[in-house]
Scaffold this active site. Structure first.
Site, PDB file in Angstrom:
ATOM      1  N   GLU A   1       0.817  -1.019  -0.117  1.00 29.84           N
ATOM      2  CA  GLU A   1      -0.107   0.077  -0.039  1.00 29.84           C
ATOM      3  C   GLU A   1       0.922   1.210  -0.055  1.00 29.84           C
ATOM      4  OE1 GLU A   1      -2.793  -0.900  -0.739  1.00 29.84           O
ATOM      5  OE2 GLU A   1      -2.851  -2.713  -0.052  1.00 29.84           O
TER       6      GLU A   1
ATOM      7  N   HIS B   1       2.255   1.990  -3.650  1.00 31.10           N
ATOM      8  CA  HIS B   1       1.155   2.811  -4.382  1.00 31.10           C
ATOM      9  C   HIS B   1       1.235   4.315  -4.357  1.00 31.10           C
ATOM     10  CE1 HIS B   1      -1.231  -0.250  -6.126  1.00 31.10           C
ATOM     11  NE2 HIS B   1      -1.913  -0.897  -5.036  1.00 31.10           N
TER      12      HIS B   1
HETATM   13  N1  BES Z   1      -6.152  -1.393  -4.143  1.00 30.70           N
HETATM   14  C1  BES Z   1      -6.090  -2.409  -3.499  1.00 30.70           C
HETATM   15  C2  BES Z   1      -7.304  -2.521  -2.543  1.00 30.70           C
HETATM   16  C3  BES Z   1      -8.571  -2.657  -3.229  1.00 30.70           C
HETATM   17  C4  BES Z   1      -8.812  -3.787  -4.200  1.00 30.70           C
HETATM   18  C5  BES Z   1      -9.880  -1.927  -2.854  1.00 30.70           C
HETATM   19  C6  BES Z   1     -10.050  -4.114  -4.619  1.00 30.70           C
HETATM   20  C7  BES Z   1     -10.985  -2.108  -3.504  1.00 30.70           C
HETATM   21  C8  BES Z   1     -11.100  -3.182  -4.331  1.00 30.70           C
HETATM   22  C9  BES Z   1      -4.917  -2.615  -2.570  1.00 30.70           C
HETATM   23  O1  BES Z   1      -3.975  -1.975  -3.103  1.00 30.70           O
HETATM   24  C10 BES Z   1      -4.587  -4.180  -2.632  1.00 30.70           C
HETATM   25  O2  BES Z   1      -4.059  -4.562  -3.719  1.00 30.70           O
HETATM   26  N2  BES Z   1      -4.673  -4.874  -1.483  1.00 30.70           N
HETATM   27  C11 BES Z   1      -4.706  -6.249  -1.630  1.00 30.70           C
HETATM   28  C12 BES Z   1      -3.310  -6.677  -0.782  1.00 30.70           C
HETATM   29  C13 BES Z   1      -1.915  -6.571  -1.546  1.00 30.70           C
HETATM   30  C14 BES Z   1      -1.010  -6.814  -0.801  1.00 30.70           C
HETATM   31  C15 BES Z   1      -2.078  -7.394  -2.883  1.00 30.70           C
HETATM   32  C16 BES Z   1      -5.808  -6.817  -1.003  1.00 30.70           C
HETATM   33  O3  BES Z   1      -6.635  -6.147  -0.538  1.00 30.70           O
HETATM   34  O4  BES Z   1      -5.949  -8.081  -1.103  1.00 30.70           O
HETATM   35 ZN    ZN Z   2      -2.729  -2.869  -4.630  1.00 30.55          ZN
END
Ligand code: BES
Ligand code: ZN
Length: 890
Positions: free
Chosen positions: A310, A313
């Site tokens: 995060e 990003h």
């Molecule tokens: N941007 C995403 C979170 C997200 C995903 C929000 C779909 C809304 C809808 C975040 O950066 C992300 O990718 N989170 C992953 C964890 C990451 C370490 C791969 C998650 O939430 O699983």
């Molecule tokens: Zn992500």
């Protein structure tokens, strides 16, 4: 709930927005059931858009209480008077001014009633938001698309006692009490233009830890992590990981943080893992909280990775965002690539690579082989929430990894610099990204880009021959890729094949170009062959003895390798390959083959037999162990899902389970002494540390315990019980409980009860307790799970809990989910339907557990299909569930 599935969205229909919003001023008065949102939006016509186009703002379940256009109040009862419409899902002005204009919109929303956890909602006593992908339209009417970037100023107001902590994006510019009331306010300003999906606010009463980080250029950044009161000590590791991530991004990519503060808020009700809102990351608390007593080593590694992801990003996603949601992998694939590299630097690189590839194969290869297969950059979607998949994430990251291998580290870094320079502050596409690397490396990356536009896992077939007289060694490569939904034929991919030739007793030999095969000495000595056509032959010369090819080192491309290595050759690679990943891979390949043979035996009614050579090879790994974490991976057999995928059709999950259990038992018996001695040797000394080396020791010790118990139940129960009682860390305690859970009897039930009793106040630990029981591979498990759904600690509305119980049963209990009477399918289908009206996103994810149903044997296949049809045929489905159900069916 949006039930509108009418309109698929197509990449080819992309058009720039006709209007832009330069500034957004939000005034949010938090209230449990009637939160008032005043949005003042500064519009202007987009010079690149259509003139005189209507202005259509997105909404989702909204009611406007007041709308003012350039100072003039619109009569919402009489839309004819202002030539437009306001419905719950759109606000339209048919003839907006063709000059800059302001729109003030007042909406009233009910955060307590928001069970979808999109938009503004309550998690426990916390007000929080989740706007990606399309949640902002549940707060106010807006151009809810990532290519509309605005500068936000946010004023928050709440009861001081209810929400002493008021946070939003950017820097805090003012705060104070509101005279004569019990309320207070805070004003936040984010100078960086951003799309609305990165907006966030939090109003809460939480405990905080603070620290700071001074960036390379001397900017001091205040770091805050906010968690449930009393849990502050459990946030220390996340804080440490955050600082390491900040320093890593400076060192490796030259990227600094750009605001005065960085806040992380942990909430317990969250659909995903975490969210990168600018300057205000909101996390599922499971990826923030960690203490030795409540978190396993794996949990610690996840916290580290998600915090870093995060944070990363901020540059790959926030400073440069996506033009549209088809470009999702632009931020997600790239950021996963970056967090993998970070974890590899923090821990053992080959061990990380093994873990990442295991996950890639388990999730992404399975997805690519089934009805939900899609491009890393899709061309159509009905519900964008269903495209946060392992294909976008993990395969997206693999593509970037291949790019780096192909153009080299130096060009890769220069290409990233160019990308940051050129697209900072903009919304970009995959083409924009790739063009930076094409320019720097002066290569045509058109064919390479097919990785984004063709679904399916390529099969790389290799045959080898040695010419004893000419002293040449020849490798013949061919590639193919099976059809995927709406893509019958595939063009050849660019496959980087990292390889070496291993001679027993000598090791890697120098690679010399030999034939008239077009391979230059430079290509050959780089150790990476670029395979771009359907067939290629490479001949190596001056090869004194028949070598063993070590192919696809480090898993240099996300393909399935089809190479009939001899068993003796695999054994040599297990012991001597200089590439750690391929040493592990050789062991997995060997084991998979044995397991495939024994599955066939079992289905033919025979007894499986295993081979002593393999045991001997693994024994030698255990005995020469220098890296316990690696050894733990090497002695862990391929999962049942891995074996199923390898078999590919007519799959019988029970036979696979029996075969794998038989091998584990055999193995545990044969090498019992070595396992016992490793178990004793690695017993913990000194205080707990979550570092990779200590974690590796615990991993090996617990892998040894697991195999010991498979080989000798009595001894296993005895050791595991002792470990369970004495363990000081969750890693050891839970590993012991996992072993006990596999063995029916009173010990198991006693241990489960005592575990529950000891941790009932720790939600994340209780999730483990639910999850473990859901994965017991026994007939009684479905009833156990049904009973657990009535347990006082179970809740439909907490996503972590639901995933722990129903999600684990569906995704991690292959024999019971796929029970041959269809009971597992019906159970999950029922939960999906119950959950859908409350939280469609979560329901759709649960339903995607059916993604591999078509490779099952006919009976189960028919039962799975009928459960899917039952879901698809139910009335009033959400767009999310309907989309998954329909794409899953033929
Ligand atoms: N941007 C995403 C979170 C997200 C995903 C929000 C779909 C809304 C809808 C975040 O950066 C992300 O990718 N989170 C992953 C964890 C990451 C370490 C791969 C998650 O939430 O699983
Ligand atoms: Zn992500």
């Amino acid at each position: 709930m949006r039930t509108d599935t009418g309109k698929p969205v197509h990449l080819k229909d992309y058009r720039v927005p006709d209007y832009l919003i330069g500034k957004v001023d939000l005034d949010v008065k938090l209230h449990l059931s009637a939160t008032r949102v005043q949005a003042r939006l500064a519009f202007r016509p987009n010079p690149n858009g259509r003139r005189n186009a209507p202005l259509v703002l997105d909404g989702d379940g909204l009611t406007a209480t007041k709308i003012v256009l350039d100072g003039e109040v619109l009569d919402l009862q009489n839309s004819a008077s202002w030539n437009g419409f306001a419905t719950s899902d759109a606000f339209t002005l048919n003839a907006p001014p063709q000059r800059p204009f302001d729109l003030e919109i007042e909406t009233e929303i009910d955060p307590s009633a928001n069970t979808q956890l999109m938009g503004l909602y309550r998690s426990g006593s916390v007000y929080c938001t989740q706007c990606e992908a399309e949640g902002f339209r549940r707060i106010t009417y807006f151009l809810d698309r990532p290519d509309v970037l605005s500068v936000y100023t946010v004023r928050l107001e709440a009861e001081s006692s209810e929400a002493p902590l008021l946070l939003s994006n950017g820097n805090k510019v003012a705060s104070g009490k509101i005279d004569g009331t019990s309320r207070h306010f805070a004003i936040w300003h984010d100078p960086y233009p951003k799309p609305c999906y990165l907006f966030a606010l939090v109003g809460s009463n939480l405990g905080s830890i603070f620290s700071d980080f001074t960036t390379r250029s001397g900017r001091k950044v205040l770091l805050g992590i906010h968690v449930e009161h009393g849990k502050e000590p459990q946030a220390a590791y996340a804080m440490d990981a955050l600082k390491r991530a900040m320093a890593w991004d400076e060192r490796v990519y030259g990227r600094e943080y750009d605001l005065d503060v960085f806040n992380i808020v942990a909430v317990s009700d969250f659909n995903m893992g975490a969210m990168e809102n600018k300057g205000l990351n909101i996390f599922n608390d499971k990826y923030v909280l960690a203490s030795p007593e409540t978190a396993t080593d794996t949990d610690y590694a996840h916290v580290e990775a998600v915090i870093a992801h995060e944070y990363f990003h901020n540059w790959t996603g926030n400073r440069i965002t996506c033009r549209d949601w088809f470009q999702l992998c632009l931020k997600e694939g790239l950021t996963v690539f970056r967090d993998h590299a970070f974890s590899a630097d923090m821990r053992s690189a080959p061990v990380r690579r093994i873990a990442d590839v295991r996950a890639l194969r388990a999730q992404q290869f399975a997805e690519d082989a089934g009805p939900l297969a899609h491009n890393v950059r899709p061309e159509t979607y009905r519900e964008i929430n269903n495209f946060y998949t392992s294909t976008i994430y993990e395969k997206g990251a693999e593509i970037i990894r291949m790019l780096k291998v192909l153009i080299g580290d130096d060009s890769f870094r220069k290409g990233m610099d160019l990308y940051f320079d050129r697209y900072d502050g903009k919304a970009a596409t995959i083409e924009d990204f790739i063009s930076c690397f094409a320019e720097i490396s002066r290569r045509d990356l058109t064919q390479f880009s097919l990785w984004y536009n063709q679904a399916g896992t390529p099969i790389l077939k290799v045959t080898a021959s040695y010419d004893e007289v000419a002293k040449t060694f020849t490798l013949d490569f061919s590639q193919s890729c099976k059809p995927t939904p709406n893509q019958e034929k595939k063009e050849p991919f660019v496959i980087p094949i990292a390889l070496g030739l291993v001679v027993p007793g000598v090791g890697d030999i120098a690679l010399r170009a030999g034939g008239n095969d077009g391979a230059s000495q430079a290509e050959i000595s780089s150790g990476v062959i670029e395979f771009t056509s359907t067939q290629r032959r490479i001949t190596f010369c001056d090869v004194a003895r028949r070598p063993i090819p070590s192919l696809l080192r480090g898993f240099s491309a996300p393909v399935r390798l089809d190479y009939a290595a001899g068993e003796a050759d695999l054994m040599t690679l297990i012991k001597h390959d200089s590439d750690g990943f391929n040493r592990w891979q050789a062991a997995q390949t060997y084991a998979t083959r044995m397991l495939q043979r024994s599955v066939a035996c079992i289905r033919a009614g025979d007894l499986p037999r295993y081979d002593a050579d393999f045991t001997a090879a693994l024994l030698s790994i255990i005995e020469q162990t220098t890296d316990p974490a690696f050894t733990a991976q090497a002695i862990t057999l391929p999962s049942e899902a891995d074996i199923a995928r390898e078999i590919g059709e007519d799959v019988d999950p029970d036979a696979i389970h029996l075969a794998r259990e038989a091998l584990r038992q055999d193995f545990g018996r044969e090498i019992k002494e070595a396992l016992l001695s490793a178990y004793t040797r690695l017993s913990e000394i000194g205080p707990y540390s979550p570092d990779a080396v200590s974690a590796g020791r615990r991993a090996l010790r617990n892998a040894a315990l697991d195999l010991l118990a498979a080989g000798d139940r009595l001894e296993g129960v005895c050791l595991a019980t002792r470990q369970f009682e004495d363990a000081e860390t969750m890693t050891d305690k839970f590993a012991a409980l996992c072993v006990l859970a596999q063995i029916p009897g009173t010990e198991r039930e006693k241990a489960l009860d005592s575990f529950y009793g000891a941790y009932q106040g720790e939600a994340l630990v209780i999730d483990k307790w639910f999850a473990l029981q859901a994965t017991i591979p026994e007939r009684g498990t479905l009833n156990r799970v049904k009973a657990l759904m009535k347990h006082k600690a179970f809740s439909y509305s907490n996503p972590n809990r639901l995933r722990a119980l129903a999600g684990s049963f569906a995704a991690a209990n292959p024999t019971q989910f796929n029970a041959d009477d269809g009971s597992g399918y019906d159970f999950i289908a029922g939960i999906v339907l119950d959950l859908d009206p409350k939280n469609p996103q979560l329901a759709a994810r649960l339903l995607s557990a059916f993604k591999s149903w078509r490779m099952l044997e006919p009976r189960r296949k028919a039962l799975a299909e009928s459960a899917l049809r039952h879901v698809a045929g139910a009335g009033a489905l959400s767009a999310d569930v309907k989309d998954i159900a329909e794409r899953s069916l033929p």
